[in-house]
Design an enzyme around this catalytic site. Structure first.
Site, PDB file in Angstrom:
ATOM      1  N   CYS A   1       5.494   0.281   8.099  1.00 18.62           N
ATOM      2  CA  CYS A   1       5.154   1.459   7.301  1.00 18.62           C
ATOM      3  C   CYS A   1       6.383   1.878   6.493  1.00 18.62           C
ATOM      4  O   CYS A   1       7.495   1.908   7.030  1.00 18.62           O
ATOM      5  CB  CYS A   1       4.726   2.610   8.219  1.00 18.62           C
ATOM      6  SG  CYS A   1       4.225   4.092   7.309  1.00 18.62           S
ATOM      7  N   LEU A   2       6.169   2.164   5.223  1.00 16.32           N
ATOM      8  CA  LEU A   2       7.315   2.534   4.377  1.00 16.32           C
ATOM      9  C   LEU A   2       7.920   3.866   4.803  1.00 16.32           C
ATOM     10  O   LEU A   2       9.054   4.178   4.452  1.00 16.32           O
ATOM     11  CB  LEU A   2       6.872   2.576   2.909  1.00 16.32           C
ATOM     12  CG  LEU A   2       6.426   1.219   2.356  1.00 16.32           C
ATOM     13  CD1 LEU A   2       5.911   1.362   0.942  1.00 16.32           C
ATOM     14  CD2 LEU A   2       7.546   0.186   2.448  1.00 16.32           C
TER      15      LEU A   2
ATOM     16  N   GLY B   1       0.857  -1.189   0.000  1.00 15.88           N
ATOM     17  CA  GLY B   1       0.000   0.000   0.000  1.00 15.88           C
ATOM     18  C   GLY B   1       0.883   1.226   0.000  1.00 15.88           C
ATOM     19  O   GLY B   1       2.067   1.150   0.343  1.00 15.88           O
TER      20      GLY B   1
ATOM     21  N   HIS C   1      -4.941   1.352   7.082  1.00 17.40           N
ATOM     22  CA  HIS C   1      -3.623   1.954   7.310  1.00 17.40           C
ATOM     23  C   HIS C   1      -3.399   3.117   6.341  1.00 17.40           C
ATOM     24  O   HIS C   1      -2.909   4.176   6.716  1.00 17.40           O
ATOM     25  CB  HIS C   1      -2.542   0.875   7.118  1.00 17.40           C
ATOM     26  CG  HIS C   1      -1.135   1.357   7.241  1.00 17.40           C
ATOM     27  ND1 HIS C   1      -0.299   1.019   8.279  1.00 17.40           N
ATOM     28  CD2 HIS C   1      -0.400   2.165   6.436  1.00 17.40           C
ATOM     29  CE1 HIS C   1       0.878   1.609   8.113  1.00 17.40           C
ATOM     30  NE2 HIS C   1       0.849   2.303   6.999  1.00 17.40           N
ATOM     31  N   GLU C   2      -3.823   2.907   5.063  1.00 16.84           N
ATOM     32  CA  GLU C   2      -3.611   3.956   4.052  1.00 16.84           C
ATOM     33  C   GLU C   2      -4.536   5.147   4.273  1.00 16.84           C
ATOM     34  O   GLU C   2      -4.113   6.299   4.155  1.00 16.84           O
ATOM     35  CB  GLU C   2      -3.821   3.395   2.638  1.00 16.84           C
ATOM     36  CG  GLU C   2      -2.915   2.229   2.246  1.00 16.84           C
ATOM     37  CD  GLU C   2      -1.457   2.456   2.567  1.00 16.84           C
ATOM     38  OE1 GLU C   2      -0.757   1.471   2.845  1.00 16.84           O
ATOM     39  OE2 GLU C   2      -1.003   3.621   2.584  1.00 16.84           O
TER      40      GLU C   2
ATOM     41  N   GLN D   1       2.798  10.194   1.610  1.00 17.57           N
ATOM     42  CA  GLN D   1       4.097   9.541   1.802  1.00 17.57           C
ATOM     43  C   GLN D   1       5.106   9.933   0.722  1.00 17.57           C
ATOM     44  O   GLN D   1       6.317   9.752   0.912  1.00 17.57           O
ATOM     45  CB  GLN D   1       3.937   8.019   1.824  1.00 17.57           C
ATOM     46  CG  GLN D   1       3.178   7.511   3.044  1.00 17.57           C
ATOM     47  CD  GLN D   1       3.096   6.029   3.077  1.00 17.57           C
ATOM     48  OE1 GLN D   1       2.193   5.434   2.478  1.00 17.57           O
ATOM     49  NE2 GLN D   1       4.019   5.374   3.738  1.00 17.57           N
TER      50      GLN D   1
ATOM     51  N   HIS E   1      -3.264   7.435   6.781  1.00 19.86           N
ATOM     52  CA  HIS E   1      -2.230   8.349   6.267  1.00 19.86           C
ATOM     53  C   HIS E   1      -2.866   9.638   5.735  1.00 19.86           C
ATOM     54  O   HIS E   1      -2.318  10.723   5.897  1.00 19.86           O
ATOM     55  CB  HIS E   1      -1.430   7.695   5.119  1.00 19.86           C
ATOM     56  CG  HIS E   1      -0.233   6.894   5.548  1.00 19.86           C
ATOM     57  ND1 HIS E   1       0.829   7.448   6.231  1.00 19.86           N
ATOM     58  CD2 HIS E   1       0.073   5.589   5.368  1.00 19.86           C
ATOM     59  CE1 HIS E   1       1.740   6.495   6.462  1.00 19.86           C
ATOM     60  NE2 HIS E   1       1.301   5.361   5.956  1.00 19.86           N
TER      61      HIS E   1
HETATM   62  O1  K2U Z   1       1.481   2.714   4.013  1.00 18.71           O
HETATM   63  C1  K2U Z   1       2.532   2.102   3.994  1.00 18.71           C
HETATM   64  O2  K2U Z   1       3.545   2.491   4.566  1.00 18.71           O
HETATM   65  C2  K2U Z   1       2.580   0.800   3.258  1.00 18.71           C
HETATM   66  C3  K2U Z   1       2.568  -0.346   4.197  1.00 18.71           C
HETATM   67  C4  K2U Z   1       1.122  -0.813   4.224  1.00 18.71           C
HETATM   68  C5  K2U Z   1       0.764  -1.803   5.281  1.00 18.71           C
HETATM   69  C6  K2U Z   1       1.292  -1.761   6.546  1.00 18.71           C
HETATM   70  C7  K2U Z   1       0.898  -2.682   7.502  1.00 18.71           C
HETATM   71  C8  K2U Z   1      -0.031  -3.661   7.193  1.00 18.71           C
HETATM   72  C9  K2U Z   1      -0.557  -3.699   5.935  1.00 18.71           C
HETATM   73  C10 K2U Z   1      -0.165  -2.775   4.995  1.00 18.71           C
HETATM   74  C11 K2U Z   1       3.641  -1.251   3.630  1.00 18.71           C
HETATM   75  O3  K2U Z   1       3.115  -2.078   2.695  1.00 18.71           O
HETATM   76  S1  K2U Z   1       4.598  -2.039   4.846  1.00 18.71           S
HETATM   77  C12 K2U Z   1       5.206  -3.440   4.137  1.00 18.71           C
HETATM   78  C13 K2U Z   1       4.317  -4.631   4.324  1.00 18.71           C
HETATM   79  C14 K2U Z   1       4.351  -5.614   3.382  1.00 18.71           C
HETATM   80  C15 K2U Z   1       3.569  -6.739   3.535  1.00 18.71           C
HETATM   81  C16 K2U Z   1       2.732  -6.892   4.649  1.00 18.71           C
HETATM   82  C17 K2U Z   1       2.683  -5.883   5.590  1.00 18.71           C
HETATM   83  C18 K2U Z   1       3.495  -4.746   5.432  1.00 18.71           C
HETATM   84 ZN    ZN Z   2       2.292   3.542   6.208  1.00 19.64          ZN
END
Ligand code: K2U
Ligand code: ZN
Length: 172
Positions: A94-95, A45, A136-137, A50, A140
């Protein structure tokens, strides 16, 4: 093309983003850049703030590459219309907060409405990882990070680690 991802703490990650009024070609290009950035990270996501754009736009693809075919979703002005009482706990990352993970409890099932890249209103029910990710998105877009659900001490520890990481990256 890939865009740089902002790292917490950054004031742009705490802003409430503006609704999108019309789906322009520029916004469609931005969504494509966000998908490229997300897949490259890799992530499942990404929200526009971001990459420093304070508009209400998110992209996600929670399809597990080994078992399902990719399902990139682009959501303008996404809204949760309803959420289940039942909750799920997921160890989130979170990225914008690299290499930090913590358990977050969220509703297990959510009904989400959004405008897609063709300007059509969509409504869909999400559960599992898709539900966690879309919430989560959308957080943000409201300036909320997963660490805001943690106890203050744990949140401060993570924030200090990110400040150190940013100092080191600035020196590199
Ligand atoms: O918004 C973001 O930073 C993207 C996150 C989204 C996310 C975080 C936690 C749980 C679900 C989605 C990134 O995708 S974090 C990397 C990731 C990859 C696979 C599973 C969970 C998190
Ligand atoms: Zn995030």
């Amino acid at each position: 093309m890939k865009r740089p991802i902002l790292i917490h703490p950054d004031p742009r990650l705490k802003k409430v983003c503006d609704p999108v009024s019309d789906i322009s070609d520029d916004l469609r290009k931005l969504a494509d850049d966000m998908l490229a950035t997300m897949y490259d990270a890799p992530g499942i996501g990404l929200a526009a703030p971001q990459i420093g754009v304070l508009d209400r736009l998110i992209v996600l693809d929670c399809a597990k590459e080994e078992t399902e075919k990719p399902r990139p979703l682009v959501m303008f002005n996404p809204e949760v219309l309803a959420a289940s009482e039942e909750t799920n706990v997921y160890e989130e990352g979170c990225l914008s907060i690299p290499d930090q993970y913590a358990e977050v409890t969220r509703p297990k099932v959510v009904d989400v409405q959004w405008i897609d890249q063709n300007g059509n209103l969509q409504t869909e029910t999400f559960d599992g990882l898709w539900a966690t990710c879309v919430q989560h998105e959308i957080d943000h877009l409201n300036g909320k990070l997963f660490i805001d659900y943690l106890k203050p001490l744990k949140r401060q520890m993570i924030t200090r680690k990110m400040q150190k990481l940013k100092r080191e990256r600035a020196r590199a």
